[in-house]
Write a protein that holds these residues in place. Structure first.
Motif, PDB file in Angstrom:
ATOM      1  N   MET A 155      72.008  62.295  -2.262  1.00  0.00           N
ATOM      2  CA  MET A 155      71.567  61.212  -1.382  1.00  0.00           C
ATOM      3  C   MET A 155      70.050  61.085  -1.270  1.00  0.00           C
ATOM      4  N   GLY A 156      69.311  62.154  -1.593  1.00  0.00           N
ATOM      5  CA  GLY A 156      67.859  62.091  -1.554  1.00  0.00           C
ATOM      6  C   GLY A 156      67.247  62.264  -0.183  1.00  0.00           C
ATOM      7  N   ASP A 157      68.057  62.561   0.835  1.00  0.00           N
ATOM      8  CA  ASP A 157      67.531  62.784   2.181  1.00  0.00           C
ATOM      9  C   ASP A 157      68.292  63.927   2.828  1.00  0.00           C
ATOM     10  N   ASN A 158      67.918  64.252   4.056  1.00  0.00           N
ATOM     11  CA  ASN A 158      68.598  65.308   4.806  1.00  0.00           C
ATOM     12  C   ASN A 158      68.581  64.960   6.287  1.00  0.00           C
ATOM     13  N   PRO A 159      69.677  64.375   6.799  1.00  0.00           N
ATOM     14  CA  PRO A 159      69.694  63.951   8.196  1.00  0.00           C
ATOM     15  C   PRO A 159      70.003  65.063   9.197  1.00  0.00           C
ATOM     16  N   SER A 160      70.206  66.289   8.740  1.00  0.00           N
ATOM     17  CA  SER A 160      70.661  67.372   9.611  1.00  0.00           C
ATOM     18  C   SER A 160      69.663  67.684  10.723  1.00  0.00           C
ATOM     19  N   TYR A 161      70.182  68.116  11.861  1.00  0.00           N
ATOM     20  CA  TYR A 161      69.339  68.572  12.973  1.00  0.00           C
ATOM     21  C   TYR A 161      68.809  69.970  12.685  1.00  0.00           C
ATOM     22  N   PHE A 162      69.701  70.866  12.266  1.00  0.00           N
ATOM     23  CA  PHE A 162      69.287  72.208  11.854  1.00  0.00           C
ATOM     24  C   PHE A 162      68.945  72.143  10.362  1.00  0.00           C
ATOM     25  N   LYS A 163      67.801  72.690   9.968  1.00  0.00           N
ATOM     26  CA  LYS A 163      67.334  72.540   8.591  1.00  0.00           C
ATOM     27  C   LYS A 163      67.468  73.838   7.801  1.00  0.00           C
ATOM     28  N   GLY A 164      67.922  73.719   6.544  1.00  0.00           N
ATOM     29  CA  GLY A 164      68.024  74.861   5.646  1.00  0.00           C
ATOM     30  C   GLY A 164      68.888  74.503   4.453  1.00  0.00           C
ATOM     31  N   ASP A 165      68.461  74.836   3.251  1.00  0.00           N
ATOM     32  CA  ASP A 165      69.191  74.456   2.045  1.00  0.00           C
ATOM     33  C   ASP A 165      70.646  74.898   2.073  1.00  0.00           C
ATOM     34  N   ASP A 166      70.902  76.122   2.552  1.00  0.00           N
ATOM     35  CA  ASP A 166      72.250  76.678   2.518  1.00  0.00           C
ATOM     36  C   ASP A 166      73.027  76.469   3.808  1.00  0.00           C
ATOM     37  N   LEU A 167      72.422  75.774   4.773  1.00  0.00           N
ATOM     38  CA  LEU A 167      73.160  75.411   5.983  1.00  0.00           C
ATOM     39  C   LEU A 167      74.084  74.241   5.667  1.00  0.00           C
ATOM     40  N   PRO A 168      75.196  74.121   6.380  1.00  0.00           N
ATOM     41  CA  PRO A 168      76.067  72.961   6.139  1.00  0.00           C
ATOM     42  C   PRO A 168      75.374  71.672   6.544  1.00  0.00           C
ATOM     43  N   ILE A 169      75.580  70.626   5.771  1.00  0.00           N
ATOM     44  CA  ILE A 169      75.079  69.316   6.172  1.00  0.00           C
ATOM     45  C   ILE A 169      75.789  68.904   7.448  1.00  0.00           C
ATOM     46  N   GLU A 170      75.060  68.304   8.386  1.00  0.00           N
ATOM     47  CA  GLU A 170      75.649  67.780   9.618  1.00  0.00           C
ATOM     48  C   GLU A 170      74.900  66.519  10.020  1.00  0.00           C
ATOM     49  N   THR A 171      75.293  65.941  11.116  1.00  0.00           N
ATOM     50  CA  THR A 171      74.762  64.655  11.562  1.00  0.00           C
ATOM     51  C   THR A 171      75.018  63.583  10.503  1.00  0.00           C
ATOM     52  N   VAL A 172      76.227  63.609   9.935  1.00  0.00           N
ATOM     53  CA  VAL A 172      76.667  62.603   8.968  1.00  0.00           C
ATOM     54  C   VAL A 172      77.983  61.993   9.450  1.00  0.00           C
ATOM     55  N   SER A 173      78.088  60.688   9.371  1.00  0.00           N
ATOM     56  CA  SER A 173      79.288  59.983   9.810  1.00  0.00           C
ATOM     57  C   SER A 173      80.354  60.013   8.709  1.00  0.00           C
TER      58      SER A 173
END
Length: 449
Positions: A280-298
């Motif tokens: 997607m080219g972006d990262n909308p997550s609240y908590f940041k980190g490459d190996d963290l699960p993506i979140e804040t996605v509908s």
């Protein structure tokens, strides 16, 4: 975090204009900076030009910044400096301070009573909000239910008739500058008024169903962006929770037999931020980190990710799992409350949840997997599945396919870092508006064989 424009004099034959934060560009003697305000990044950009003769130089300087919420700040001034051969004037400095970033407010649920409640019993909700910025105040409240949708915009209110089932109550507050808080969630159980069934004299014994046994270890499939998938064999299981399961809700029944007719690959881990960014080219997550699960996605965002992933991989086999496929993979051949047994005492070995998460997500795969090699099926972040929300399993598909319908909400599974142990049970289910985004909600994907 405020940003400054500073003019400094360097060597006798030149002057420099520097900014903290952002990037610079110039046209003649006009010096312009633009950039984004980020509290964890500081850059120093310097614009230097030659003084060709002894004279006082005038030039305009302008800085425009956009913070991470899209709000623009602008400041400008005319700067002058006198250069006198090899003897510079005292270092002139102009500082223009931009307004600080608007910090988010915080929401607090004070009480939801009674909980649990009976059908048609009035439930009272109370909350408050705090804002860390001087002069700001809480301008709006918003309460939602995972089953009934929007509830109220009041601090305190009562509702006499909530739909029976397992509600996740969601609260957000907005400050006077228009910024929303993170979501706060609480569980509310509303018990249906049971109507005794008509007794039928039928002595025919029910067939005995044996859960699908644990399959032998199989080869992991890895795609071009490093997503790993575990082969899941076809099989059958009993979906839902029995009436005597501790902590169960009525929307987890009735227990029904499901035959998963086709083998599939299930994501070994929840989709990570690195994998999301690769597509997607972006990262909308609240908590940041490459190996963290993506979140804040509908749910809608997830489908866009899957569409682009299929295009990149040259296939059409990636999709969200159905709710039945998800529970089948989570249970991994078990019929207990969790994939590892009935006792909550072992949950911390397998899941990040409210009691051990430290109020944040964690890198995927740090806890123990279930017996089929899947990690974080319990906890870390909720996971979107394909199905529309239905309050009970009456009429659910028996072949493991997604149960679509006219409901506005979509099902989520697995519990999260901010939920209690009961939300992590294999049969526990909740729902969200497909447009909903929050820092406890992500997904994993399935690949068809």
């Amino acid at each position: 975090m405020a940003k400054n424009i500073t003019l400094t004099e360097s060597i006798p034959s030149s002057i420099s204009v520097s900014s903290v934060g952002g990037a610079s560009s110039s046209s003649g003697n006009l010096v312009i900076w633009s950039g984004e305000l980020k509290s964890d990044e500081v850059h120093s950009i310097t614009h230097t030009f030659k003084i060709l003769e002894e004279k006082r130089i005038f030039f305009p300087a302008k800085a425009t910044f956009k913070d991470e919420y899209g709000k623009r700040y602008e400041t400008s001034a005319t700067i002058s400096v006198m250069a006198k051969g090899s003897t510079p004037t005292p270092t002139p400095t102009l500082t223009s301070t931009l307004p600080p970033t608007n910090n988010p407010p915080a929401a607090f649920v004070d009480s939801i009573k009674p909980n649990p409640a009976r059908q048609e019993q009035s439930v009272t909700f109370t909350c408050h909000g705090d804002d860390p910025d001087s002069g700001d105040y809480i301008a709006e409240y918003r309460w939602e239910s995972s089953i009934d949708g929007f509830l109220s915009n009041q601090k305190t209110f009562s509702l006499p008739s909530l739909t029976p089932g397992s509600h996740q109550i969601i609260l957000r507050v907005k400050d006077s500058h228009g910024r929303w808080s993170s979501e706060i969630t609480r569980n509310l159980r509303v018990e249906a008024i049971e109507i005794p069934p008509t007794e039928i004299n039928d002595t025919t014994p029910e067939p005995s169903i044996t859960p699908t046994p644990t399959p032998p270890p199989a080869e992991i499939f890895t795609n071009t962006i490093g997503m790993e998938f575990v082969p899941i064999a076809a099989g059958e299981f009993e979906m839902g929770s029995p009436s005597d399961e501790e902590g169960r809700y009525s929307d987890e029944g009735p227990v029904h037999h499901v035959n998963i007719e086709k083998a599939f690959y299930m994501g070994r881990y929840e989709v990570t931020q690195k994998q999301w960014r690769a597509i997607m080219g972006d990262n909308p997550s609240y908590f940041k980190g490459d190996d963290l699960p993506i979140e804040t996605v509908s749910w809608d965002d997830v489908h866009e990710f899957i569409k682009k992933l299929n295009e990149k991989e040259g296939t059409g086999k990636y999709r969200l799992p159905s709710e039945a496929e998800w529970e089948y993979a989570c249970r991994a051949g078990t019929s207990t409350r969790y994939s590892f047994g009935d006792s909550e005492s072992k949950l911390g070995d397998y899941a990040w949840y409210g009691d051990n998460s430290g109020a944040k997500t964690h890198p995927v795969g740090q806890k123990k997997p279930n017996s089929w090699g899947l990690y974080d099926m319990h906890g870390n972040v909720w996971e979107w599945v394909q199905d529309s929300w239905h309050g009970r399993y009456d009429g659910a598909p028996a072949d493991g396919s997604a149960w679509e319908g006219d409901g506005a909400y979509r099902v989520i599974r697995g519990g999260s870092w901010c939920g209690d142990a009961g939300c992590c049970r294999s049969a526990y289910r909740s729902s969200r508006d497909p447009r909903n985004r929050n820092d406890g909600l992500g997904f994993r994907i399935l690949k068809e064989q």
